[in-house]
Structure formats: structure tokens, C-alpha cells
Scaffold this motif. Structure first.
Motif, PDB file in Angstrom:
ATOM      1  N   ILE A  67       5.460  12.041  22.271  1.00 42.19           N
ATOM      2  CA  ILE A  67       4.989  12.851  21.099  1.00 42.19           C
ATOM      3  C   ILE A  67       4.472  14.152  21.791  1.00 42.19           C
ATOM      4  O   ILE A  67       3.631  14.252  22.535  1.00 42.19           O
ATOM      5  N   VAL A 104       2.625  17.936  20.702  1.00 43.92           N
ATOM      6  CA  VAL A 104       1.807  18.733  19.578  1.00 43.92           C
ATOM      7  C   VAL A 104       1.603  20.029  20.190  1.00 43.92           C
ATOM      8  O   VAL A 104       1.249  20.214  21.278  1.00 43.92           O
ATOM      9  N   GLU A 105       2.284  20.808  19.141  1.00 43.52           N
ATOM     10  CA  GLU A 105       2.102  22.318  19.488  1.00 43.52           C
ATOM     11  C   GLU A 105       1.187  22.985  18.739  1.00 43.52           C
ATOM     12  O   GLU A 105       1.182  22.798  17.289  1.00 43.52           O
ATOM     13  N   ILE A 110      -0.008  23.295  13.081  1.00 47.03           N
ATOM     14  CA  ILE A 110       0.466  22.543  14.223  1.00 47.03           C
ATOM     15  C   ILE A 110       1.621  22.047  14.193  1.00 47.03           C
ATOM     16  O   ILE A 110       2.050  21.439  12.917  1.00 47.03           O
ATOM     17  N   LYS A 111       2.407  21.938  15.390  1.00 49.72           N
ATOM     18  CA  LYS A 111       3.939  21.303  15.071  1.00 49.72           C
ATOM     19  C   LYS A 111       3.943  20.025  15.781  1.00 49.72           C
ATOM     20  O   LYS A 111       3.633  19.973  17.078  1.00 49.72           O
ATOM     21  N   ILE A 112       4.376  18.928  15.100  1.00 49.87           N
ATOM     22  CA  ILE A 112       4.542  17.460  15.907  1.00 49.87           C
ATOM     23  C   ILE A 112       6.084  17.053  15.986  1.00 49.87           C
ATOM     24  O   ILE A 112       6.479  17.136  14.877  1.00 49.87           O
ATOM     25  N   GLU A 172       7.786  14.892  13.292  1.00 47.42           N
ATOM     26  CA  GLU A 172       7.015  13.851  13.067  1.00 47.42           C
ATOM     27  C   GLU A 172       6.488  13.963  11.375  1.00 47.42           C
ATOM     28  O   GLU A 172       5.867  14.924  11.400  1.00 47.42           O
ATOM     29  N   VAL A 204      -3.248  14.439  10.311  1.00 46.72           N
ATOM     30  CA  VAL A 204      -3.649  15.452  11.296  1.00 46.72           C
ATOM     31  C   VAL A 204      -5.044  16.017  10.910  1.00 46.72           C
ATOM     32  O   VAL A 204      -5.233  16.545   9.876  1.00 46.72           O
ATOM     33  N   TYR A 263       2.094  21.133  10.118  1.00 47.76           N
ATOM     34  CA  TYR A 263       0.825  20.861   9.458  1.00 47.76           C
ATOM     35  C   TYR A 263       0.081  22.048   9.333  1.00 47.76           C
ATOM     36  O   TYR A 263       0.037  22.671  10.611  1.00 47.76           O
TER      37      TYR A 263
END
Length: 87
Positions: free
Chosen positions: A26, A28-29, A41-43, A58, A63, A82
């Protein structure tokens, strides 16, 4: 002498088998600041190194961001994206 050092480079061939990289990870950015703006947030998940398929996003994640005694819930604004509400 200095210009010679600037324009030289090193290249090394890497041989590896994709089977050595098992599973998906996974990713998370995101970036947080003190600005009063929506924080995003990009997942996603990693894929095969040699594949040209798009990122596996995702969706449906819960989140939150916690700090200073408070917790903010981020809402999914697009698949895998998100964000907080802008202040």
C-alpha cells in the motif's frame, strides 16, 4: 578538471527477477501544512514493475489525521483520493 567531473556519469546494469518482489504494497501519498486548505491523501497499491496497467487505487478506506488532541476524518472525493474539508 571540474567540467570533466560534471559531465561524467556511472551506469550499472541491474538484473532481477520480478518473482523476487512478492505481493502488493500500500502506498500513501500526501502533504500536510498549516495552510487553511483541503489536504489530499492518495492511497494506491504497487503493481508489477514491468506492467503498463494503471495504478490500483484503494477505495472505501477510513482515513483519519490525528494531532493536537483532535482527529479529522477525510472523505473520499474520487477513487483512491481522500481529503479534508477546506477551512
Amino acid at each position: 578538471m571540474l567540467s570533466l567531473m560534471i559531465f561524467t556519469a556511472c551506469e550499472e546494469k541491474m538484473d532481477f527477477k520480478s518473482e523476487e518482489i512478492a505481493g502488493e504494497t500500500i502506498v500513501v501519498e500526501g502533504t500536510f501544512t498549516t495552510d487553511t486548505t483541503a489536504h489530499v491523501i492518495k492511497i494506491s497499491r504497487t503493481g508489477d514493475f514491468f506492467s503498463v496497467e494503471t495504478k490500483k487505487l484503494e477505495t472505501g478506506a477510513m482515513v483519519t489525521i490525528s494531532g493536537g488532541g483532535s482527529t479529522m476524518l477525510l472523505e473520499e472525493s474520487a477513487p483512491g483520493v481522500y481529503q479534508t474539508a477546506p477551512d
